[in-house]
Design a protein around this motif. Structure first.
Motif, short mmCIF file in Angstrom:
data_model
loop_
_atom_site.label_atom_id
_atom_site.label_comp_id
_atom_site.label_asym_id
_atom_site.label_seq_id
_atom_site.Cartn_x
_atom_site.Cartn_y
_atom_site.Cartn_z
N SER A 320 0.85 -1.20 0.00
CA SER A 320 0.00 0.00 0.00
C SER A 320 0.88 1.24 0.00
O SER A 320 1.99 1.25 0.55
CB SER A 320 -0.90 -0.01 1.23
OG SER A 320 -1.57 1.22 1.36
N ASP A 322 0.43 3.77 1.68
CA ASP A 322 0.49 4.32 3.04
C ASP A 322 1.61 3.69 3.86
O ASP A 322 1.89 4.14 4.97
CB ASP A 322 -0.85 4.08 3.76
CG ASP A 322 -1.99 4.80 3.06
OD1 ASP A 322 -1.72 5.85 2.44
OD2 ASP A 322 -3.14 4.31 3.12
N GLY A 356 -3.60 -2.72 8.18
CA GLY A 356 -4.32 -1.45 8.17
C GLY A 356 -3.44 -0.30 8.64
O GLY A 356 -2.24 -0.25 8.38
N GLU A 357 -4.06 0.65 9.35
CA GLU A 357 -3.34 1.85 9.78
C GLU A 357 -2.38 1.59 10.92
O GLU A 357 -1.58 2.47 11.28
CB GLU A 357 -4.36 2.92 10.21
CG GLU A 357 -5.27 3.38 9.06
CD GLU A 357 -6.26 4.42 9.52
OE1 GLU A 357 -6.27 4.71 10.75
OE2 GLU A 357 -7.02 4.94 8.69
N ASP A 358 -2.43 0.38 11.52
CA ASP A 358 -1.52 0.08 12.63
C ASP A 358 -0.09 -0.10 12.18
O ASP A 358 0.84 -0.09 12.99
CB ASP A 358 -1.98 -1.21 13.35
CG ASP A 358 -3.33 -1.02 14.01
OD1 ASP A 358 -3.61 0.13 14.45
OD2 ASP A 358 -4.10 -2.00 14.10
N THR A 360 2.97 1.27 9.55
CA THR A 360 3.31 2.40 8.68
C THR A 360 4.66 2.22 7.99
O THR A 360 4.88 2.82 6.93
CB THR A 360 3.35 3.71 9.50
OG1 THR A 360 4.31 3.58 10.56
CG2 THR A 360 1.98 4.01 10.09
#
Length: 458
Positions: A320, A322, A356-358, A360
């Motif tokens: 991703s 992100d 997910g967002e956890d 980076t």
């Protein structure tokens, strides 16, 4: 043992041995233990009988003491030689020991015959028995057998032709020669037949090995298909129940009177459950198909030249946007399975995206040494429980639990990565990381490295 396809079929016409030195050495190694035990047993029976012929010395010789002493001395010397059968080097050279024992016994008989000329009529029969004994009871090579029988014949001819009865000596020499000739032909045929049986044995062993490989492939293929079927059943069962159940909810809510929009809202909620179940079902089936495709590569020779740098770039593309990725090092190219490494990196990227967002950041370090490529990936995501990791990387053929805690799907990403690494001669490990997050160590063998090929062959 050499394979049947390596056997040189040609036999030397004179020695009745394989023309190929490698094949002859393999044959001698194959028969060594059996022939050694046979020769030892035969000589242990024959040796005590030899001094018993002293009875004939006593009957026919005017002074039998010298002949009896020669027999006892020869028997003692041969007994010492027999002890060599139980030593390592002597056991390997049992044919030479057997030849020496028989040679001593034959020379003893001819020695008595030479010293006592009046005895050669009865001793001639003993030499005939010796030819039969050497040819059909002992297991030595054709050249050694001919050497022993010719020693009987030549020494006998010398010992009797110095006597006055030349005509009788010539007749017995000719008869002994004919016996040596017949026994030599028999030994020659036996040696050829034994080597032909050896060739057939190699062919049978080679065919059995091929059948075992095919049977193992069928067994593993059956295990893979059974595991895939069990997993697919569990993949499909829960989503289908959800789709069926929530379809009823949607229909029920949409068919009743709208009460301030509640019916539509509940219908939309039920439709969302249906969509989620369908997505889970699609992901599960696709994951299972990917796993099954790479699982079928197991056992195939690795011949693809794979660019590691290009593989890392694919990994970047799969991740991703992100997630920030840092790559340290370059590894060039390895020989492996292109069709396995690409899905491995894709599933590894899917594993990170699922956090997910956890999560980076991911740091990837490349090390290449000893014919093994090692990728170390460190992330700042939630720590993975070691027991859960061990369950998540188990091959499908070893699973005893198919449904995950949420009942929706079985984790396939790390399982596929681990299986890919195993097929490519490596592994996937989880290591402790003091600063939090996770450290995954992924390794692949470079099958183009000579040391790796030698270790795999052994």
């Amino acid at each position: 043992m050499i394979g049947a396809n390596q056997v040189e079929q040609t036999l030397n016409r004179l020695s009745a041995q394989f023309a190929s030195r490698q094949t002859e050495e393999a044959y001698q190694k194959f028969i060594r233990d059996g022939d050694r035990e046979n020769n030892l047993r035969v000589l242990l029976v024959a040796l005590p009988i030899f001094p018993l012929y002293s009875y004939f010395d006593y009957l026919y010789l005017a002074d039998p003491s010298i002949a009896i002493f020669m027999r006892i001395a020869a028997t003692a010397a041969c007994a010492v030689l027999l002890l060599g059968f139980k030593t390592g080097n002597g056991g390997r050279r049992h044919q030479e020991l057997t030849t020496a024992v028989v040679l001593v016994l034959g020379l003893t008989v001819n020695g008595v015959n030479f010293l006592f000329g009046e005895s050669h009529h009865s001793y001639y029969v003993g030499l005939v028995q010796g030819c039969v004994f050497v040819c059909f009871l002992l297991r030595v090579s054709f050249p050694k057998t001919v050497f022993l029988m010719m020693s009987f014949l030549v020494v006998f001819a010398v010992s009797v032709h110095v006597k006055p009865d030349f005509r009788d000596a010539s007749v017995q020499t000719m008869e002994l020669f004919m016996m040596v000739l017949v026994c030599s032909i028999g030994c020659y045929l036996i040696q050829r037949f034994r080597r032909q049986d050896f060739e057939k044995t190699l062919i049978i062993e080679d065919q059995n090995a091929q059948l075992n490989v095919l049977l193992d492939d069928v067994r593993r293929d059956n295990q893979r298909k059974l595991a895939a079927m069990n997993t697919l059943v569990h993949f499909i069962k829960t989503p289908l129940h959800q789709i069926s159940g929530f379809s009823d909810v949607v229909m029920k809510n949409l068919s009743r009177a709208d009460d301030d929009g509640r019916a539509i809202g509940e219908g939309v909620e039920g439709a969302q459950y249906i969509k989620d179940a369908a997505v889970n079902l699609s992901k599960s089936v696709n994951g299972l198909l990917t796993y099954h495709r790479i699982d079928e590569v197991d056992g195939a020779p690795a011949r693809d030249v794979v660019s590691i740098d290009a593989m890392i770039e694919d990994f970047r593309d799969f991740l991703s946007e992100d997630i920030a990725i840092t790559v340290d090092g370059k590894a060039g190219e390895i020989v492996s399975h292109q069709a396995v490494l690409r899905p491995a990196m894709q599933c590894l990227a899917e594993h990170y995206k699922s956090q997910g967002e956890d999560l980076t950041t991911v740091t990837l370090s490349i090390a290449d040494g000893g014919g093994v490529l090692v990728l170390t990936l460190e992330d700042d995501g939630p720590e993975i429980d070691r027991d859960a990791f061990e369950q998540d990387v188990k091959p499908l053929t070893k699973l005893d639990k198919y449904i995950s805690n949420n009942g929706a799907e079985i984790p396939m990403n790390l399982r596929t990565v681990s299986r890919c690494a195993e097929i490519c001669g490596g592994a996937l490990r989880l290591e402790a990381r003091e600063e939090g997050g996770n450290r995954l160590v992924l390794s692949f063998a470079d099958w183009g490295d000579s040391d790796v090929r030698m270790r795999a062959a052994s």
